[in-house]
Design a protein around this motif. Structure first.
Motif, PDB file in Angstrom:
ATOM      1  N   LYS A 159       0.820  -1.205   0.000  1.00 42.43           N
ATOM      2  CA  LYS A 159       0.000   0.000   0.000  1.00 42.43           C
ATOM      3  C   LYS A 159       0.864   1.270   0.000  1.00 42.43           C
ATOM      4  O   LYS A 159       0.411   2.322  -0.451  1.00 42.43           O
ATOM      5  CB  LYS A 159      -0.976  -0.008   1.175  1.00 42.43           C
ATOM      6  CG  LYS A 159      -2.210  -0.899   0.924  1.00 42.43           C
ATOM      7  CD  LYS A 159      -2.982  -0.450  -0.314  1.00 42.43           C
ATOM      8  CE  LYS A 159      -4.445  -0.860  -0.332  1.00 42.43           C
ATOM      9  NZ  LYS A 159      -4.690  -2.270  -0.655  1.00 42.43           N
TER      10      LYS A 159
ATOM     11  N   HIS B  32      -8.376   2.302  -6.200  1.00 42.14           N
ATOM     12  CA  HIS B  32      -8.406   1.190  -5.236  1.00 42.14           C
ATOM     13  C   HIS B  32      -9.582   0.307  -5.633  1.00 42.14           C
ATOM     14  O   HIS B  32     -10.676   0.412  -5.082  1.00 42.14           O
ATOM     15  CB  HIS B  32      -8.569   1.721  -3.810  1.00 42.14           C
ATOM     16  CG  HIS B  32      -8.437   0.650  -2.760  1.00 42.14           C
ATOM     17  ND1 HIS B  32      -9.069   0.721  -1.540  1.00 42.14           N
ATOM     18  CD2 HIS B  32      -7.739  -0.514  -2.755  1.00 42.14           C
ATOM     19  CE1 HIS B  32      -8.763  -0.356  -0.828  1.00 42.14           C
ATOM     20  NE2 HIS B  32      -7.965  -1.125  -1.545  1.00 42.14           N
TER      21      HIS B  32
ATOM     22  N   LYS C  11     -13.797  -6.680  -3.069  1.00 42.66           N
ATOM     23  CA  LYS C  11     -13.073  -6.451  -4.323  1.00 42.66           C
ATOM     24  C   LYS C  11     -12.425  -7.752  -4.811  1.00 42.66           C
ATOM     25  O   LYS C  11     -12.580  -8.137  -5.967  1.00 42.66           O
ATOM     26  CB  LYS C  11     -11.973  -5.385  -4.136  1.00 42.66           C
ATOM     27  CG  LYS C  11     -12.504  -3.988  -3.873  1.00 42.66           C
ATOM     28  CD  LYS C  11     -11.383  -2.967  -3.777  1.00 42.66           C
ATOM     29  CE  LYS C  11     -10.428  -3.220  -2.624  1.00 42.66           C
ATOM     30  NZ  LYS C  11     -11.052  -3.207  -1.300  1.00 42.66           N
TER      31      LYS C  11
ATOM     32  N   ASP D  50      -6.994  -5.421  -6.715  1.00 42.06           N
ATOM     33  CA  ASP D  50      -6.923  -4.343  -5.713  1.00 42.06           C
ATOM     34  C   ASP D  50      -6.455  -2.970  -6.199  1.00 42.06           C
ATOM     35  O   ASP D  50      -6.884  -1.976  -5.654  1.00 42.06           O
ATOM     36  CB  ASP D  50      -6.020  -4.807  -4.563  1.00 42.06           C
ATOM     37  CG  ASP D  50      -6.210  -4.005  -3.275  1.00 42.06           C
ATOM     38  OD1 ASP D  50      -7.350  -3.931  -2.790  1.00 42.06           O
ATOM     39  OD2 ASP D  50      -5.227  -3.450  -2.769  1.00 42.06           O
TER      40      ASP D  50
HETATM   41 MN   LIG Z   1      -6.976  -3.103  -0.702  1.00 38.39          MN
END
Ligand SMILES: [Mn+2]
Ligand SMILES: Nc1ncnc2c1ncn2[C@@H]1O[C@H](COP(=O)(O)OP(=O)(O)OP(=O)(O)O)[C@@H](O)[C@H]1O
Ligand SMILES: O=C([O-])CC(=O)C(=O)O
Ligand SMILES: [Ca+2]
Length: 662
Positions: free
Chosen positions: A325, A344, A366, A381
């Motif tokens: 991230k 995202h 997701k 993602d």
């Molecule tokens: Mn994520």
């Protein structure tokens, strides 16, 4: 041996009395003895025997001379290796001493390897008192882009909590931190970033100055250089070849190296030879804390981003998601500079080339919903949407494992095999069978696997412009409809809001759902003001005629505690109807408060659940909860009412009007 009549054992007749007969070592040449006909090993010693077990990796293709207008002069293997070590030494150079560390390629445990030493001088600072410290005298071994098998061995030999599970995956522990630490993220505020980035209330970018960054960087680099060995991964981000970024990850654990091997795009041997200098470098010294006396530090964890230096430092957390991230944050800065929208979201594509995006906060679906056996997976993602279409940023997936089942999520289940990193998943100590229901370590158990472990992955992970934009919310209040169709303004309203509600905690009985609003469904990772991303999304959706949908993957029939989570097979049917285009043609009615369009029928889904009011036995409680959630949306959106979204004033007004109305 044979048993005699008395139940005693004795050796063959005569041998016990007369002593053992001599063992025949000479082969009888009578043609009967075939059992040891294999020729003897060529080795003279055990070491030599072991050396025969492994053959040298096939030499990688030499760089072709005539590539591009300026042909690169051919360089020898040895020269290339030297350049590579110099580049890594430069990455690991201390800023307060005169040289980079002395590096040796290979495993320190394998003493026989000839050391290839490299260290570089540098003069970032004109430091008058140059002194050689002990650290300048030692070697650091570099384990460079190891294979999964090699990383398994390193992890199992040297890292506590690393085990092979019954399906071949590598089980690891991330230590004290089992999730990201957004409050410990710092971004260097300098003359450029001061104006460019989003700072202040609501922003994920908590400032630090350049000097403090260098203090933490030095701490991380010194820690890494103090080790016998470090892992270095040179890899890529973004499957769009025009916008590919080269990243280097320096870490202390095989677990981190394998995680990034799986999650970033893996270079071919040729690409690795031509890798050169990385565009961005991560120093992961997660086992080592930051110093709390350092300015701007509020805990012993710090994740520091310096965009000017193109570097990130990790101290005090071993949770691997920080690296993934952290790089995503970097992409949220670099890509919009090139008019490319970073998202995202998950992304998949049908047989006819119809692409869908799945936005949503953590745990909303997701990965689960983009991994669809009937569609090609582009990514789960992180994506980019450019003039050319969509591209995945990553080379792997990071799936939640809690309560994973073979029936409900077969493709993810089957992806958990050799090469996959399992984080904090509990297993049987003897059989090494996994227990996906066990939350003993954390509820946030994860599996990281290369995207090609999903059988219908689309490689390269790129696709045309999206047709459907699906916003996922796990509404633990149970008042959002399982699916609603959104206007463009409503899509933007919900994108900027970024709502989900999960249950606060499961330890002490039933708790109130906690509403979370995270702008652009990823406020923790965005670098610019949310309206910048929103304007780009609106422009792209309009231009390519994409339809927006809001899908509630959370509760139905009441809030958490009285209702139940919507069954995954129903959500899948809803998603199928969006993909096929059949839902677009359904009959709709408008809901009160949120004013969204809900279908009266979806194939395979009981019609009565489509309007949540039907599923609540207490209608008064339903209305109260609906108004409560509407109020939370309104209050959250107040911070955005003074911003213009894009060049179009009309759109801004429409978006402001697209929220709940009561
Ligand atoms: Mn994520
Ligand atoms: N109706 C449903 N729809 C989607 N997911 C559901 C549903 N019911 C239960 N789940 C579970 O919810 C979880 C969704 O998590 P998922 O990994 O897809 O989250 P994510 O959006 O990818 O989050 P992150 O960004 O953290 O990776 C899975 O564990 C899935 O099994
Ligand atoms: O980053 C993580 O830890 C997992 C993830 O995908 C998210 O939270 O969005
Ligand atoms: Ca996911």
């Amino acid at each position: 041996m044979a048993a005699n009549g008395n139940g005693e054992f004795s050796f063959g007749k005569g041998t016990a009395r007369n002593g053992l007969s001599k063992i025949q070592t000479q082969k009888k040449n009578n043609g009967i003895c075939h059992d040891d006909s294999a020729p003897p090993v060529k080795a003279q010693t055990i070491d030599e025997l072991h050396s025969l077990q492994k053959k040298r990796s096939a030499p990688t293709t030499p760089i072709k001379g005539a590539q591009g207008p300026v042909a690169a002069p051919p360089i020898s293997d040895e020269e290339r290796q030297k350049q590579q070590l110099q580049s890594i030494s430069a990455s690991l150079a201390s800023l307060t001493r005169e040289t980079g560390p002395k590096l040796v390629k290979g495993d320190p445990a394998r003493k026989s390897e000839t050391p290839k030493v490299s260290h570089v001088s540098h003069n970032y600072f004109t430091c008058p008192t140059i002194s050689v410290s002990d650290s300048a005298l030692k070697f650091t071994h570099v384990l460079y882009n190891l294979s999964p098998a090699e990383l398994y061995e390193q992890a199992i030999k040297y890292e506590q909590g690393s085990f092979i599970t019954s399906n071949g995956a590598l089980a690891t522990l991330s230590g004290a931190k089992t999730g990201r630490s957004p409050r410990d993220k710092r971004v260097v505020k300098d003359e450029t970033t001061e104006d460019e980035l989003w700072w202040g209330k609501g922003s994920p970018n908590i400032e630090m100055d350049e000097h403090t960054f260098l203090v933490n960087r030095e701490r991380a680099v010194d820690y890494l250089n103090s080790l016998d060995k470090v892992f270095v991964n040179d890899q890529f981000l973004n499957w769009d070849p025009e916008n590919r970024i080269k990243v280097r990850i320096v870490s202390a654990r095989a677990y981190h190296s394998l995680f990034m091997h799986n999650m970033c795009i893996r270079p071919t041997p040729e690409e690795l030879e031509n890798f050169g200098t990385p565009d961005f470098t991560i120093y992961n010294a997660g086992q080592f804390p930051c110093n709390r006396y350092t300015h701007y530090m509020t805990s012993s964890t710090s994740i520091d981003l310096n965009l000017a230096r193109r570097e990130m430092v990790i101290l005090g957390t071993q949770y691997a998601g920080e690296m993934k991230k952290g790089l995503f944050s970097v992409m949220h800065y670099l890509m919009p500079m090139r008019q490319i929208l970073s998202l995202h979201s998950g992304c998949n594509m049908g047989k006819d080339g119809d692409v869908a995006l799945f936005f949503g906060l953590s745990g909303t679906g997701k990965t689960t919903l983009s991994t669809d056996h009937n569609r090609y997976l582009i990514g789960d993602d992180e994506h980019c949407w450019s003039e050319n279409g969509v591209s995945n940023i990553e080379g792997g997936c990071y799936a939640k494992c809690i309560d994973l089942s073979r029936e409900k999520e077969p493709d993810i289940w089957n992806a958990i095999k050799f090469g996959t990193v399992l984080e904090n998943v509990v297993f049987d100590e003897h059989t090494r069978e996994l227990d996906f229901s066990d939350k003993s370590v954390t509820e946030n158990t994860r599996a990281a696997y290369p995207i090609e472990y999903i059988p219908n992955a689309k490689i390269p992970c790129v696709g045309p412009h999206p047709k459907n934009v699906i916003l996922l919310a796990c509404d633990a209040f149970g008042v959002l409809p399982p699916v609603s169709k959104l206007s463009l303004a409503q899509t933007m309203y919900h994108f900027i809001s970024g709502y989900t509600a999960l249950v606060a905690g499961t330890e002490e009985g039933v708790k109130e759902p906690q509403a979370t609003f995270s702008a652009c469904f990823g406020a923790a990772f965005i670098m610019l003001h949310p309206t910048k991303y929103a304007a780009m999304l609106a422009e792209k959706m309009q231009k390519h005629g994409a339809t927006g949908w809001l899908v509630n993957t959370g509760w139905s029939g009441g809030s958490y505690g009285s209702g139940n989570r919507i069954k995954l097979p129903y959500t899948r049917k809803i998603i199928d109807a969006i993909h096929s285009g059949s839902l677009l043609k359904a009959n709709y009615k408008k809901t009160e408060v949120f004013g969204v369009e809900i279908p009266t029928e979806v194939e395979g889904v009981p019609s009565e659940i489509l309007d949540p009011v039907n599923t609540w036995s207490d209608k008064k409680a339903y209305k109260e909860t609906l108004l409560k959630l509407g109020g939370l949306f309104k209050r959250n959106f107040e911070t955005f009412t003074n911003y213009k979204i894009g060049k179009d004033n009309k759109l801004t007004e429409e978006i402001l009007a697209a929220g709940p109305n009561f």
